[in-house]
Design a protein around this motif. Structure first.
Motif, mmCIF file in Angstrom:
data_model
loop_
_atom_site.group_PDB
_atom_site.id
_atom_site.type_symbol
_atom_site.label_atom_id
_atom_site.label_comp_id
_atom_site.label_asym_id
_atom_site.label_seq_id
_atom_site.Cartn_x
_atom_site.Cartn_y
_atom_site.Cartn_z
ATOM 1 N N PHE A 124 24.919 -45.058 -28.074
ATOM 2 C CA PHE A 124 25.212 -44.548 -26.728
ATOM 3 C C PHE A 124 25.205 -45.702 -25.721
ATOM 4 O O PHE A 124 25.063 -46.859 -26.063
ATOM 5 C CB PHE A 124 24.181 -43.480 -26.340
ATOM 6 N N SER A 125 25.280 -45.333 -24.434
ATOM 7 C CA SER A 125 25.466 -46.344 -23.388
ATOM 8 C C SER A 125 24.287 -47.300 -23.245
ATOM 9 O O SER A 125 23.153 -46.966 -23.574
ATOM 10 C CB SER A 125 25.718 -45.660 -22.049
ATOM 11 N N TRP B 189 34.009 -45.355 -15.216
ATOM 12 C CA TRP B 189 34.907 -44.647 -16.144
ATOM 13 C C TRP B 189 35.718 -43.672 -15.299
ATOM 14 O O TRP B 189 35.141 -42.848 -14.575
ATOM 15 C CB TRP B 189 34.054 -43.916 -17.179
ATOM 16 N N TRP C 152 33.417 -35.357 -16.939
ATOM 17 C CA TRP C 152 33.110 -34.553 -18.138
ATOM 18 C C TRP C 152 33.653 -33.136 -18.031
ATOM 19 O O TRP C 152 33.779 -32.441 -19.049
ATOM 20 C CB TRP C 152 31.603 -34.540 -18.411
HETATM 21 C C1 FRU Z 1 27.536 -40.680 -19.650
HETATM 22 C C2 FRU Z 1 26.945 -40.441 -21.023
HETATM 23 C C3 FRU Z 1 25.698 -41.267 -21.223
HETATM 24 C C4 FRU Z 1 25.629 -41.393 -22.713
HETATM 25 C C5 FRU Z 1 27.082 -41.493 -23.099
HETATM 26 C C6 FRU Z 1 27.417 -40.877 -24.415
HETATM 27 O O1 FRU Z 1 28.877 -40.370 -19.554
HETATM 28 O O2 FRU Z 1 26.682 -39.063 -21.210
HETATM 29 O O3 FRU Z 1 24.548 -40.722 -20.641
HETATM 30 O O4 FRU Z 1 24.878 -42.495 -23.134
HETATM 31 O O5 FRU Z 1 27.814 -40.862 -22.066
HETATM 32 O O6 FRU Z 1 28.727 -41.159 -24.800
#
Ligand code: FRU
Length: 522
Positions: A113-114, A320, A324
């Motif tokens: 993840f991030s 980005w 979502w």
């Molecule tokens: C944000 C997020 C982060 C996570 C990632 C997963 O857009 O939800 O919190 O690490 O994307 O892809």
């Protein structure tokens, strides 16, 4: 005779333009040995997007070895979110990007993840040497198996390092470096060198608040403080923190700025990034800020963070360009989503209030050509001026506008229209993309008007800059004081911009220019 001449001229122009087209396609083929390279419908021409498949947050933003590194959340198998990897690209100028192999793959601890990346100049980790310091990536492991079992400790933090400027990576055998004691959303480490304590700081989000951790060697971490359970917006989970110091422009004063993305809970729906201005004493962040502040009031700027290690100390931000609410539904087939233009962050005091600006880096000007200029357009009440857009969806439009209520409408022959309304009296801008082109891929894409407050305009004058790529519009007021970033999917390029004065008195539009922005992918 005249008819004949006209016909010859038309044939000449048409053949000429076909010639041009062939040439540019040839260019794309020569370099990449592919017929179609970044020319698909809606493909951004000067924003970063992955060559193919899914992308979300920018990760590991760091300058090292003469290059700006951009890692990103990536699923290389599909155009929807899946087991996360870190994709990788580099740039020398923050305009032209070169794709690199995938940097990090899911492993036994989970998806990647991030997170962030640092250059370990002092070799505190022992991963590199003084001559060849390691680039260290710090990220969240997301263990989907644990999640599916109903456990809460499925997110932990891990590290990996590279000794060849990000080309290859070694995952640390002692991972995870931060375990989880049962916090459901515990992620997105931002690490930076702490000049006050001479050690490393890690910011982590834990559901509804920020945690600050510290380390001497990037491997052993201890928690030092928390912030935010009772501050800011809490309509969703806190994600992607960042913290840095900025000088207030024109003053000696310095302040710390904390960025926190939240999803959902943004003022215009879904995902958005709030900021706090305050103090950081090396351990704890504090603020007396009462109101919630947002970096961008458009719907498509999320999970944005800033670069570590930038040589001239500029604070460079990339977000980005999606939300979502509908990220997985946008109408592209080969790849999904793009990043915002890299933007410089700065702090300004207006009417006694501190405001965080974000504005494209000056380097961007190098790829904008000049086209036409209109020194002055005067419009009486309810009068319209229709301007032809020559570069359709690859253009930069700038002008100065007196303090009047006005509409600006982008449109094309297909009947698509995107409307921006400036309401000076109520100090608001409204944006309506419900008829901007394709919108029916998700009901959330165009429900409701987007609203942005513009409380502190100076001198009753608005400086406007709009940057239009094939599937985005970035709108900047007064050099980044107020910003709206939005995706759009017009069925063909916009060809007109219509400006209408809605107030009494004469509206003056000064120094209108449209510039053609170069494609960056040849
Ligand atoms: C944000 C997020 C982060 C996570 C990632 C997963 O857009 O939800 O919190 O690490 O994307 O892809």
């Amino acid at each position: 005779m005249l008819k004949h001449i006209v016909r010859s001229v038309i044939v000449f122009i048409v053949l000429g333009s076909i010639g041009c087209k062939e040439k540019s396609t040839e260019k794309a083929m020569d370099k990449k040995n592919e017929v179609v390279y970044y020319t698909e419908e809606y493909r951004p021409q000067f924003h970063f997007s992955p060559k193919e498949k899914w992308m979300n947050d920018p990760n590991g933003l760091v300058y090292h070895g003469g290059k700006y590194h951009l890692f990103y959340q990536h699923y290389p198998e599909d155009i929807v979110w899946g087991p996360m990897h870190w994709g990788h690209a580099v740039s020398e100028d923050m305009i032209h990007w070169q794709h690199k192999p995938i940097a990090l793959y899911p492993d036994r601890h989970g998806y990647i993840f991030s997170g962030s990346a640092v250059v370990d100049t002092e070799n505190t980790s022992g991963f590199g040497t003084a001559e060849n310091p390691a680039m260290v990536a710090v990220f969240t492991y997301h263990d989907d198996t644990l999640l599916k079992k109903g456990e809460n400790n499925f997110q932990t933090q891990g590290i990996a390092y590279s000794l060849d400027n990000g080309d290859s990576w070694t995952v640390y055998e002692g991972n995870p470096v931060v375990g989880n004691t049962g916090i459901k959303d515990f992620r997105d480490p931002k690490v930076f060198w702490n000049d006050i304590k001479n050690n490393w700081t890690m910011l982590l989000v834990a559901g509804d608040h920020l945690q600050i951790w510290e380390s001497d060697d990037l491997k052993k971490w201890e928690k030092v403080s928390e912030f935010g359970r009772d501050k800011g917006a809490h309509g969703g989970v806190w994600e992607c923190p960042d913290l840095f110091k900025l000088k207030v422009e024109g003053h000696d004063e310095e302040k710390w700025v904390l960025l926190i993305s939240i999803n959902p809970g943004a003022p215009n729906g879904g995902s958005g990034t709030q900021y706090f201005i305050g103090e950081f004493d090396g351990d704890t962040f504090t603020t007396d800020q009462e109101e919630t502040k947002w970096i961008d009031l458009g719907r498509d700027n999320y999970a944005g963070v800033t670069y570590n290690n930038v040589p001239n100390q500029d604070r460079i931000f990339i977000g980005w360009m999606s939300n979502w609410d509908y990220a997985a539904d946008t109408p592209t087939k080969v790849w999904r989503s793009a990043m915002t233009l890299p933007r410089k962050l700065s702090l300004h005091r207006n009417n006694g209030q501190l405001e965080l600006y974000n504005y494209p880096l000056e380097n961007f000007d190098k790829i904008v050509g000049k086209s036409y200029e209109q020194p002055l357009i005067s419009l009486k009440k309810n009068e319209l001026k229709q301007l032809d857009l020559q570069f359709g969806n690859r253009s930069e439009i700038k002008f100065n506008m007196g303090a009047h209520n006005a509409n600006w409408v982008f449109s094309n022959e297909q009947g698509d229209s995107l409307k921006v309304s400036v309401d000076i009296k109520n100090k608001k801008v409204l944006l309506d993309r419900s008829k901007s082109g394709l919108t029916d891929f998700s009901p959330k894409f165009s429900d409701g008007l987007q609203e942005m407050n513009i409380p502190n305009l100076k001198d009753g004058n608005i400086e406007v800059r709009m940057i239009l790529d094939h599937s985005s519009l970035e709108l900047f007021f007064n050099k980044g004081q107020y910003v709206m970033t939005n995706q759009i999917f017009p069925t063909s390029a916009y060809t007109k911009l219509t400006i209408e004065n809605l107030s009494d008195g004469v509206l003056e539009i000064k120094s209108f220019t449209e510039g053609e922005v170069e494609r960056i992918w040849d």
